[in-house]
Design an enzyme around this catalytic site. Structure first.
Site, PDB file in Angstrom:
ATOM      1  N   PRO A   1      29.304  36.447  48.319  1.00 40.37           N
ATOM      2  CG  PRO A   1      29.502  37.363  50.381  1.00 40.37           C
ATOM      3  CD  PRO A   1      29.168  36.313  49.575  1.00 40.37           C
ATOM      4  CG  ASN A   2      32.771  41.019  47.039  1.00 46.78           C
ATOM      5  OD1 ASN A   2      32.155  42.035  46.507  1.00 46.78           O
ATOM      6  ND2 ASN A   2      32.953  41.114  48.539  1.00 46.78           N
TER       7      ASN A   2
ATOM      8  NE  ARG B   1      37.609  39.420  45.974  1.00 47.59           N
ATOM      9  CZ  ARG B   1      36.805  38.455  46.886  1.00 47.59           C
ATOM     10  NH1 ARG B   1      36.072  37.620  46.060  1.00 47.59           N
ATOM     11  NH2 ARG B   1      36.922  38.556  47.832  1.00 47.59           N
TER      12      ARG B   1
ATOM     13  CE1 TYR C   1      39.684  34.779  46.534  1.00 47.18           C
ATOM     14  CE2 TYR C   1      40.133  36.873  46.022  1.00 47.18           C
ATOM     15  CZ  TYR C   1      39.638  35.981  46.950  1.00 47.18           C
ATOM     16  OH  TYR C   1      39.618  36.480  48.238  1.00 47.18           O
TER      17      TYR C   1
ATOM     18  CG  ASN D   1      33.548  30.541  47.699  1.00 51.70           C
ATOM     19  OD1 ASN D   1      33.658  31.188  48.744  1.00 51.70           O
ATOM     20  ND2 ASN D   1      34.170  30.604  46.604  1.00 51.70           N
TER      21      ASN D   1
ATOM     22  CB  ALA E   1      33.677  38.138  53.199  1.00 51.51           C
TER      23      ALA E   1
ATOM     24  CD  GLU F   1      33.993  26.525  54.614  1.00 54.03           C
ATOM     25  OE1 GLU F   1      33.694  25.671  55.337  1.00 54.03           O
ATOM     26  OE2 GLU F   1      34.696  27.582  54.649  1.00 54.03           O
TER      27      GLU F   1
ATOM     28  CG  HIS G   1      36.785  28.699  50.751  1.00 50.77           C
ATOM     29  ND1 HIS G   1      36.105  29.974  50.982  1.00 50.77           N
ATOM     30  CD2 HIS G   1      36.614  28.108  51.898  1.00 50.77           C
ATOM     31  CE1 HIS G   1      35.248  29.797  51.849  1.00 50.77           C
ATOM     32  NE2 HIS G   1      35.694  28.498  52.800  1.00 50.77           N
TER      33      HIS G   1
ATOM     34  NE  ARG H   1      43.698  35.260  50.618  1.00 53.52           N
ATOM     35  CZ  ARG H   1      42.578  35.659  50.121  1.00 53.52           C
ATOM     36  NH1 ARG H   1      41.446  35.207  49.652  1.00 53.52           N
ATOM     37  NH2 ARG H   1      42.585  37.218  50.036  1.00 53.52           N
TER      38      ARG H   1
HETATM   39  C1  DQA Z   1      36.867  33.043  49.190  1.00 52.52           C
HETATM   40  C2  DQA Z   1      37.914  33.275  50.489  1.00 52.52           C
HETATM   41  C3  DQA Z   1      37.213  34.496  51.589  1.00 52.52           C
HETATM   42  O1  DQA Z   1      38.139  34.770  52.318  1.00 52.52           O
HETATM   43  C4  DQA Z   1      37.106  35.821  50.554  1.00 52.52           C
HETATM   44  O2  DQA Z   1      36.417  36.712  51.265  1.00 52.52           O
HETATM   45  C5  DQA Z   1      36.202  35.337  49.194  1.00 52.52           C
HETATM   46  C6  DQA Z   1      36.508  34.266  48.343  1.00 52.52           C
HETATM   47  C7  DQA Z   1      37.704  31.964  48.261  1.00 52.52           C
HETATM   48  O3  DQA Z   1      37.077  31.625  47.555  1.00 52.52           O
HETATM   49  O4  DQA Z   1      38.814  31.777  48.487  1.00 52.52           O
HETATM   50  O5  DQA Z   1      35.333  36.045  48.766  1.00 52.52           O
HETATM   51  O6  DQA Z   1      35.768  32.385  49.563  1.00 52.52           O
END
Ligand code: DQA
Length: 143
Positions: A9-10, A17, A22, A73, A76, A97, A99, A106
Site C-alpha cells: 500500500p501507498n 510521497r 522515499y 515490500n 504499512a 522482505e 523496505h 523510524r
Molecule cells: C516502507 C516502510 C513502511 O513503514 C511504510 O508504511 C511504507 C514503506 C518502506 O519501503 O520504507 O509504506 O515499507
C-alpha cells in the site's frame, strides 16, 4: 528463477510521497529498475502493486505455483498484517522482505515487522538498492 515482486500500500505514491524518506523515483521507475536488475540475473519477474490486504493475499496465492521466491515490500502492512504473514507462511514461498527506508530508525510503530519471522532475509534503508540486494539474495538461495 521466477520472482514475484509485490509492492504494498501507498507505494503507488512514490515520487510524490515524502521524497526525503522515499526518494524521487516513481513506482514506474522503481519497477523498471527492478526488472532490469532481475533480467541481469537471468530471472523472470512479475511485479504487482496493491493497496489492499486481501488483494495481496490473492496475488500471492495466484502466483505461488509460478514463483520460486517472493520479494515483498508490504508497506504499512509490515507492521500489523498477520493475514499477509500467514499467507506467506501457508504458501511456503521463500520470501524476502524489502523496505526503501530504514524502518528500524523510524517511528516506534515501524520498528516492528510481523512479516520478518516468515522471511529468509530483510533488506531496508537503501532505497531501490534494497530491492536489488533482495534479488541478489534470491540468486544466492538458488545455488
Ligand atoms: C516502507 C516502510 C513502511 O513503514 C511504510 O508504511 C511504507 C514503506 C518502506 O519501503 O520504507 O509504506 O515499507
Amino acid at each position: 528463477m521466477n520472482i514475484l515482486v509485490i509492492q504494498g500500500p501507498n507505494l503507488h505514491l512514490l515520487g510524490r510521497r515524502d521524497p526525503a524518506i522515499y526518494g524521487d523515483a516513481t513506482l514506474k521507475q522503481l519497477n523498471a529498475d527492478i526488472k532490469k536488475h532481475a533480467a541481469s540475473l537471468g530471472f523472470k519477474v512479475r511485479v504487482f502493486q496493491s493497496n489492499c490486504e486481501g488483494a495481496i493475499i490473492d496475488l500471492l496465492t495466484a502466483n505461488a505455483d509460478w514463483a520460486d521466491a517472493l520479494v515483498i515490500n508490504p508497506g504499512a502492512y509490515t507492521h500489523y498484517s498477520y493475514a499477509i504473514r500467514d499467507a506467506i507462511e501457508g504458501l511456503g514461498l521463500p520470501a524476502v522482505e524489502v523496505h526503501l527506508s530504514d524502518i528500524a530508525k523510524r517511528e516506534p510503530f515501524r520498528r516492528v515487522s510481523v512479516i520478518k519471522p516468515v522471511c529468509l532475509a530483510q533488506f531496508k534503508g537503501e532505497g531501490p538498492v534494497s530491492y536489488f540486494k533482495a534479488l541478489d539474495y534470491c540468486a544466492s538461495i538458488k545455488e
